[in-house]
Write an enzyme that holds these catalytic residues in place. Structure first.
Site, PDB file in Angstrom:
ATOM      1  N   LYS A  81     -14.866  -7.880  -0.200  1.00 25.34           N
ATOM      2  CA  LYS A  81     -14.458  -8.761   0.905  1.00 25.34           C
ATOM      3  C   LYS A  81     -13.801  -7.975   2.038  1.00 25.34           C
ATOM      4  CE  LYS A  81     -10.053 -10.357  -1.116  1.00 25.34           C
ATOM      5  NZ  LYS A  81      -9.303 -11.529  -1.583  1.00 25.34           N
ATOM      6  N   VAL A 137      -5.754   1.766  -1.966  1.00 24.56           N
ATOM      7  CA  VAL A 137      -5.354   2.742  -0.942  1.00 24.56           C
ATOM      8  C   VAL A 137      -3.829   2.838  -0.855  1.00 24.56           C
ATOM      9  CG1 VAL A 137      -5.419   3.185   1.549  1.00 24.56           C
ATOM     10  CG2 VAL A 137      -7.490   2.491   0.359  1.00 24.56           C
ATOM     11  N   PHE A 189       8.011  10.122 -14.069  1.00 27.79           N
ATOM     12  CA  PHE A 189       7.830   8.703 -13.769  1.00 27.79           C
ATOM     13  C   PHE A 189       8.492   7.889 -14.880  1.00 27.79           C
ATOM     14  CE2 PHE A 189       5.099   6.119 -10.845  1.00 27.79           C
ATOM     15  CZ  PHE A 189       5.140   6.975  -9.773  1.00 27.79           C
ATOM     16  N   PHE A 219     -17.613 -12.122   0.909  1.00 26.85           N
ATOM     17  CA  PHE A 219     -16.633 -12.779   0.030  1.00 26.85           C
ATOM     18  C   PHE A 219     -17.356 -13.485  -1.120  1.00 26.85           C
ATOM     19  CE2 PHE A 219     -14.013 -16.269  -1.403  1.00 26.85           C
ATOM     20  CZ  PHE A 219     -12.751 -15.700  -1.484  1.00 26.85           C
ATOM     21  N   HIS A 279       8.500  -4.664  -9.675  1.00 27.57           N
ATOM     22  CA  HIS A 279       8.839  -3.270  -9.357  1.00 27.57           C
ATOM     23  C   HIS A 279      10.250  -3.227  -8.791  1.00 27.57           C
ATOM     24  CE1 HIS A 279       8.749   0.728  -7.680  1.00 27.57           C
ATOM     25  NE2 HIS A 279       7.539   0.938  -8.184  1.00 27.57           N
ATOM     26  N   LEU A 324       6.266  -1.344  -0.763  1.00 26.43           N
ATOM     27  CA  LEU A 324       6.727  -0.558  -1.906  1.00 26.43           C
ATOM     28  C   LEU A 324       7.420   0.732  -1.497  1.00 26.43           C
ATOM     29  CD1 LEU A 324       6.563  -0.346  -5.071  1.00 26.43           C
ATOM     30  CD2 LEU A 324       4.699   1.255  -4.672  1.00 26.43           C
ATOM     31  N   HIS A 376       4.609  -6.915  -8.604  1.00 26.35           N
ATOM     32  CA  HIS A 376       3.917  -5.667  -8.294  1.00 26.35           C
ATOM     33  C   HIS A 376       2.616  -5.441  -9.061  1.00 26.35           C
ATOM     34  CE1 HIS A 376       3.454  -1.447  -7.233  1.00 26.35           C
ATOM     35  NE2 HIS A 376       3.448  -1.109  -8.501  1.00 26.35           N
ATOM     36  N   GLU A 403      -7.444  -3.551 -12.293  1.00 26.14           N
ATOM     37  CA  GLU A 403      -6.314  -4.463 -12.475  1.00 26.14           C
ATOM     38  C   GLU A 403      -6.737  -5.892 -12.807  1.00 26.14           C
ATOM     39  OE1 GLU A 403      -3.238  -3.955  -9.556  1.00 26.14           O
ATOM     40  OE2 GLU A 403      -2.154  -5.720 -10.293  1.00 26.14           O
ATOM     41  N   LEU A 450       3.448   1.149 -17.719  1.00 26.21           N
ATOM     42  CA  LEU A 450       4.192   2.301 -17.207  1.00 26.21           C
ATOM     43  C   LEU A 450       3.616   2.692 -15.852  1.00 26.21           C
ATOM     44  CD1 LEU A 450       4.756   4.713 -20.214  1.00 26.21           C
ATOM     45  CD2 LEU A 450       6.177   2.833 -19.397  1.00 26.21           C
ATOM     46  N   GLY A 451       4.506   3.076 -14.928  1.00 27.56           N
ATOM     47  CA  GLY A 451       4.065   3.529 -13.616  1.00 27.56           C
ATOM     48  C   GLY A 451       3.086   4.680 -13.771  1.00 27.56           C
TER      49      GLY A 451
HETATM   50  C1  FAD Z   1       1.901  -0.770  -3.211  1.00 27.40           C
HETATM   51  C2  FAD Z   1       1.298  -0.355  -4.514  1.00 27.40           C
HETATM   52  C3  FAD Z   1       1.481   0.935  -4.974  1.00 27.40           C
HETATM   53  C4  FAD Z   1       0.937   1.338  -6.191  1.00 27.40           C
HETATM   54  N1  FAD Z   1       1.138   2.620  -6.621  1.00 27.40           N
HETATM   55  C5  FAD Z   1       0.571   3.020  -7.793  1.00 27.40           C
HETATM   56  C6  FAD Z   1       0.701   4.358  -8.257  1.00 27.40           C
HETATM   57  O1  FAD Z   1       1.292   5.226  -7.603  1.00 27.40           O
HETATM   58  N2  FAD Z   1       0.123   4.693  -9.428  1.00 27.40           N
HETATM   59  C7  FAD Z   1      -0.561   3.797 -10.180  1.00 27.40           C
HETATM   60  O2  FAD Z   1      -1.083   4.160 -11.244  1.00 27.40           O
HETATM   61  N3  FAD Z   1      -0.710   2.512  -9.761  1.00 27.40           N
HETATM   62  C8  FAD Z   1      -0.176   2.113  -8.588  1.00 27.40           C
HETATM   63  N4  FAD Z   1      -0.340   0.812  -8.179  1.00 27.40           N
HETATM   64  C9  FAD Z   1      -1.248  -0.061  -8.915  1.00 27.40           C
HETATM   65  C10 FAD Z   1      -2.689   0.340  -8.606  1.00 27.40           C
HETATM   66  O3  FAD Z   1      -2.766   0.856  -7.315  1.00 27.40           O
HETATM   67  C11 FAD Z   1      -3.641  -0.847  -8.711  1.00 27.40           C
HETATM   68  O4  FAD Z   1      -3.487  -1.481  -9.952  1.00 27.40           O
HETATM   69  C12 FAD Z   1      -5.089  -0.401  -8.585  1.00 27.40           C
HETATM   70  O5  FAD Z   1      -5.274   0.426  -7.457  1.00 27.40           O
HETATM   71  C13 FAD Z   1      -6.028  -1.586  -8.520  1.00 27.40           C
HETATM   72  O6  FAD Z   1      -7.325  -1.129  -8.261  1.00 27.40           O
HETATM   73  P1  FAD Z   1      -8.585  -2.065  -8.452  1.00 27.40           P
HETATM   74  O7  FAD Z   1      -9.773  -1.214  -8.210  1.00 27.40           O
HETATM   75  O8  FAD Z   1      -8.480  -2.769  -9.746  1.00 27.40           O
HETATM   76  O9  FAD Z   1      -8.443  -3.180  -7.326  1.00 27.40           O
HETATM   77  P2  FAD Z   1      -8.139  -3.120  -5.740  1.00 27.40           P
HETATM   78  O10 FAD Z   1      -7.907  -1.770  -5.238  1.00 27.40           O
HETATM   79  O11 FAD Z   1      -7.107  -4.159  -5.497  1.00 27.40           O
HETATM   80  O12 FAD Z   1      -9.506  -3.578  -5.119  1.00 27.40           O
HETATM   81  C14 FAD Z   1     -10.004  -4.891  -5.252  1.00 27.40           C
HETATM   82  C15 FAD Z   1     -11.360  -4.938  -4.603  1.00 27.40           C
HETATM   83  O13 FAD Z   1     -11.963  -6.196  -4.881  1.00 27.40           O
HETATM   84  C16 FAD Z   1     -12.484  -6.750  -3.720  1.00 27.40           C
HETATM   85  N5  FAD Z   1     -12.449  -8.213  -3.845  1.00 27.40           N
HETATM   86  C17 FAD Z   1     -11.434  -8.975  -4.302  1.00 27.40           C
HETATM   87  N6  FAD Z   1     -11.780 -10.277  -4.267  1.00 27.40           N
HETATM   88  C18 FAD Z   1     -13.045 -10.331  -3.781  1.00 27.40           C
HETATM   89  C19 FAD Z   1     -13.951 -11.386  -3.487  1.00 27.40           C
HETATM   90  N7  FAD Z   1     -13.631 -12.674  -3.675  1.00 27.40           N
HETATM   91  N8  FAD Z   1     -15.156 -11.064  -2.970  1.00 27.40           N
HETATM   92  C20 FAD Z   1     -15.496  -9.774  -2.744  1.00 27.40           C
HETATM   93  N9  FAD Z   1     -14.674  -8.743  -2.998  1.00 27.40           N
HETATM   94  C21 FAD Z   1     -13.468  -9.025  -3.512  1.00 27.40           C
HETATM   95  C22 FAD Z   1     -11.617  -6.216  -2.601  1.00 27.40           C
HETATM   96  O14 FAD Z   1     -12.306  -6.237  -1.386  1.00 27.40           O
HETATM   97  C23 FAD Z   1     -11.326  -4.798  -3.096  1.00 27.40           C
HETATM   98  O15 FAD Z   1     -12.356  -3.927  -2.698  1.00 27.40           O
HETATM   99  C24 FAD Z   1       0.202   0.409  -6.960  1.00 27.40           C
HETATM  100  C25 FAD Z   1       0.014  -0.887  -6.499  1.00 27.40           C
HETATM  101  C26 FAD Z   1       0.580  -1.272  -5.299  1.00 27.40           C
HETATM  102  C27 FAD Z   1       0.385  -2.700  -4.868  1.00 27.40           C
END
Ligand code: FAD
Length: 566
Positions: A38, A47, A117, A157, A233, A243, A345, A369, A381-382
Site C-alpha cells: 500500500k 525503514v 540490548f 491496497f 517500549h 522512538l 511498539h 510482524e 527482546l529488542g
Molecule cells: C520505530 C521502530 C523502531 C524499531 N526498531 C527495531 C530495531 O532496531 N530492531 C528490531 O529488531 N526491530 C525493530 N522494530 C520492529 C521491526 O522494525 C518491525 O517489527 C519490522 O520491521 C516489521 O517488518 P515487516 O516486514 O513485518 O512489516 P513492515 O515493515 O511494517 O511492512 C508492512 C508492509 O505491508 C504493507 N501493507 C500493509 N497493509 C497492506 C495492505 N492492506 N495492502 C497492501 N500492502 C499492505 C505495507 O505497505 C508495508 O510494505 C522497530 C519498530 C519500530 C516501529
C-alpha cells in the site's frame, strides 16, 4: 474485474516481504512473483528500525545463550523449537546481508560491530549507527530489483483475502492511483503486512502500520494467536511517540525519575536499564503513578540521560536520535535529558503460523510482524524482530516457492469479487451515515490507551470490549468525506479503521480472558504468572458475534519455566 495472475503474491514490502520475494526467486527464476504494497517499499515501517539486529557472530556468544535469552525474555511462552531454529538462521541471514552490501557499523579490525540490548546476556546486536532498518531495507530492495521475476505493485491496497474450498486463492486490491479494484490470483499467498500498534493512541509506529494483514487473515477464518501480548517500549519521545532506540541505553544511557534517581535499581538490580522492555515499561508506569515522574504540559514523563556519553560517541553511534530530539523537542541529548514515556511498539501476536511460516489455511504463509510463530512469546527482546523478518521471510519465500512449483492456479469465485466491490464502494465509500472515520479512530485508540495499556484489570478490559463493539456498530454508519475514486486516502483510512476495530476487539478480548500476568500482559487483579493454567497460547477465531477463543500448548524442548529475574 481485472485479474492479475502470478505464481506467488506477497502482500507487504517491508523486511519480511522483500526477504520472502528474494528467497522465492532464488529457488526458481521461473516463478512469477508479485509484491503488493500500500506504500512504496521504502516507506514501510521497517525503514524506521533503529537500534539493530540480533545474531550470534562471535566467540563467547552461543546459539544456546541467544535461545535461552529469547525464551526467558518471552516469559516462557515462546515455542522453543522455533527459537532454536531462529538463532541459528539469524547468523546466516546477517552474513547474507553483508554479502549483499549492507553497510554495518564495524569494529576497528573490520568485523561487524555489536552492541548491548535489553534482555540479551551478550552484546550481540549488529547495527548500522541507529539506522539499521533503513540500511537493511535499501540492501534488500536493491537486491530484489535485480530479479526480473519480481513485479512490484506499489500503492495498491489489499482489501480482502480470498479463501475458498479450504485454501487461499488470491486477494482483492485497490490500485490507489485510479481507484479501481482488481484481483490477484496466485498459487500461494504470503502475508507480510507488519504490526498493529496503531490501534493505540501513543505509539512508536508509522501511521500506516494498521495491522491489515492480520485482519484479512482473521476474516478469512485463520486464527490470530496471542494478541493480548503487546509490547510497550520504555523510551518514546514525549509528546509525539517517535522512538528513541533502546540502543541509547545499550550505549550506556540512564533513565531518571523526577528526583533524578536511576529508578531501575529498584526493579532490576542487575540489568538496570537493560532489563527487558516489559519490566522497564512497568517500572516507568509505577514511577509515574506514584508521583515520582517529571510533569510537563503533556503529562508525566521520565528522563533519558545520555549526556555522560559525550558528543563524539553520540554522533558516531546515535546520530539519528540526536537529530530527532533536536528537531522535535529542541533538546540536544549531548547536553540535556530527553523526555520519554512508554508507548505501544510491537505486536507479539498475529496470524498463527508454524516453524515453516505456514498458516492453518493451506496456500497461505505469514512472516514478519504480522505473523505469530511464537518466537517472542509474551515479550520480544529488542533487535530480535528485524532478525525474525529476515529468517522467517526467507523461510516463507522458500516454502511458498516449493509449494507453487508443485501446485496449479486456482479459479477465483466471481460472486466473492462482486461482494467485495460492493462492500468497499457501496457500503464504505457510498455510506451516507453521520459518523466520522477520524473521530471513531480517535475513540478506539483512546479506549486502547486507557483500558488495554501496560496494567490491565477485569473491569477495564470488560469495558474496553463493550466500547469497541459499540464503535464497530457506529462504523457501519461512517461516512468517507471524499467521494472520488482517485487516490482516496479517506477510503483507505476507513478500510484500515474497519480492520483495526477487529484487532482492537481481539486484543482486548484475549487480554480479558487471560487471567494471569505474563511478560507484557500485566493484570493488576492476577499479578502472578500461572503456569499451571496459562502456559498456553491463545487462538482467536472470527465469528459474526466477536472472537471465539481456543488455547493450544507451548512447545518446550529444553528449558522448563522458572521465575524470571534480571
Ligand atoms: C520505530 C521502530 C523502531 C524499531 N526498531 C527495531 C530495531 O532496531 N530492531 C528490531 O529488531 N526491530 C525493530 N522494530 C520492529 C521491526 O522494525 C518491525 O517489527 C519490522 O520491521 C516489521 O517488518 P515487516 O516486514 O513485518 O512489516 P513492515 O515493515 O511494517 O511492512 C508492512 C508492509 O505491508 C504493507 N501493507 C500493509 N497493509 C497492506 C495492505 N492492506 N495492502 C497492501 N500492502 C499492505 C505495507 O505497505 C508495508 O510494505 C522497530 C519498530 C519500530 C516501529
Amino acid at each position: 474485474m481485472e485479474v492479475y495472475t502470478h505464481d506467488i503474491a506477497i502482500v507487504g514490502a517491508g523486511l519480511a516481504g522483500l526477504r520472502a520475494a528474494i528467497a522465492a526467486s532464488e529457488i526458481s527464476k521461473n516463478l512469477d512473483i508479485a509484491v503488493v504494497s500500500k506504500v512504496y517499499p521504502m516507506r514501510s515501517h521497517s525503514v524506521c528500525a533503529q537500534g539493530g539486529t540480533a545474531a550470534v557472530m562471535r566467540e563467547g556468544d552461543s546459539y544456546e545463550l541467544h535461545a535461552y535469552d529469547t525464551v526467558k525474555g518471552s516469559d516462557f511462552l515462546a515455542d522453543q523449537d522455533v527459537v532454536e531454529f531462529f538463532v541459528k538462521m539469524a547468523s546466516m541471514e546477517l552474513i547474507k546481508l553483508e554479502h549483499w552490501g549492507m553497510p554495518w557499523s564495524r569494529t576497528e579490525d573490520g568485523k561487524i560491530a555489536q552492541r548491548a540490548f535489553g534482555g540479551h546476556s551478550f552484546n550481540r546486536t549488529c547495527y548500522s549507527a541507529d539506522l539499521v532498518g533503513f540500511q537493511e531495507m535499501h540492501t534488500l530492495y536493491g537486491r530484489a530489483l535485480a530479479y526480473d521475476s519480481i513485479k512490484f505493485y506499489d500503492e495498491w491496497f489489499v482489501s480482502s483475502l480470498i479463501a475458498e474450498e479450504g485454501r487461499a486463492k488470491g486477494v482483492t486490491a485497490i490500485e490507489l492511483k485510479t481507484g479501481r479494484m482488481c484481483a490477484f490470483r496466485a498459487k500461494v499467498i504470503i502475508m507480510a503486512t507488519g504490526g498493529a500498534c496503531r490501534i493505540y493512541r501513543f505509539t512508536t509506529y508509522s501511521h500506516t502500520a494498521t495491522g491489515d494483514g492480520m485482519a484479512l487473515a482473521y476474516r478469512a477464518g485463520v486464527p490470530l494467536e496471542d494478541m493480548e501480548f503487546v509490547q510497550f517500549h520504555p523510551t518514546a519521545l514525549v509528546p509525539s511517540g517517535v522512538l528513541i532506540s533502546e540502543a541509547a541505553r545499550g550505549e550506556g544511557g540512564y533513565l531518571l525519575n523526577g528526583k533524578n534517581e536511576r529508578f531501575m535499581e529498584k526493579y532490576a538490580k542487575e540489568k538496570m536499564e537493560l532489563a527487558p522492555r516489559d519490566i522497564v515499561s512497568r517500572a516507568e508506569m509505577i514511577e509515574m503513578m506514584e508521583g515520582r515522574a517529571f510533569v510537563g504540559p503533556d503529562g508525566p514523563y521520565l528522563a533519558l540521560d545520555l549526556t555522560h556519553l559525550g558528543e563524539g560517541k553520540i554522533n558516531e553511534r546515535l546520530p539519528f536520535i540526536r537529530e530527532v530530539a533536536q528537531r522535535l523537542v529542541n533538546v540536544d541529548p549531548a547536553r540535556e535529558h530527553i523526555p520519554v514515556a512508554p508507548a505501544a511498539h510491537y505486536s507479539m501476536g498475529g496470524i498463527r503460523a508454524d516453524i515453516r511460516a505456514a498458516t492453518p489455511l493451506p496456500h497461505l504463509f505469514a512472516a514478519g510482524e504480522c505473523a505469530c510463530l511464537s518466537l517472542h512469546g509474551a515479550n520480544r527482546l529488542g533487535s530480535n524482530s528485524t532478525a525474525e523478518c529476515l529468517v522467517f521471510g526467507a523461510v516463507a519465500g522458500e516454502e511458498a516457492a516449493k509449494l507453487a512449483l508443485s501446485s496449479t492456479l486456482p479459479d477465483l469465485p466471481n460472486d466473492r469479487l462482486r461482494e467485495e466491490e460492493k462492500r468497499v464502494f457501496d457500503q464504505v465509500l457510498g455510506n451516507e451515515g453521520g459518523e466520522r472515520v477520524p473521530e471513531l479512530r480517535k475513540e478506539m485508540s483512546n479506549i486502547m490507551n486507557d483500558k488495554v495499556w501496560i496494567f490491565r484489570d477485569e473491569q477495564g478490559l470488560t469495558d474496553a470490549v463493550r466500547e469497541i463493539r459499540a464503535l464497530k456498530e457506529r462504523f457501519r454508519r461512517a461516512k468517507v468525506e471524499d467521494s472520488s475514486r482517485l487516490f482516496n486516502l479517506g477510503l483507505v483510512n476507513a478500510l484500515e479503521l474497519d480492520f483495526m476495530l477487529d484487532l482492537a476487539e481481539v486484543t482486548a478480548f484475549s487480554a480479558l480472558n487471560r487471567r494471569e500476568s505474563r511478560g507484557a500482559h500485566s493484570r493488576l487483579d492476577y499479578p502472578e504468572r500461572n503456569d499451571r493454567e496459562w502456559l498456553k497460547h491463545t487462538l482467536a477465531y472470527y465469528t459474526q458475534g466477536g472472537p471465539r477463543l481456543e488455547y493450544t500448548p507451548v512447545t518446550i524442548t529444553k528449558w522448563r519455566p522458572v521465575e524470571r529475574k534480571y
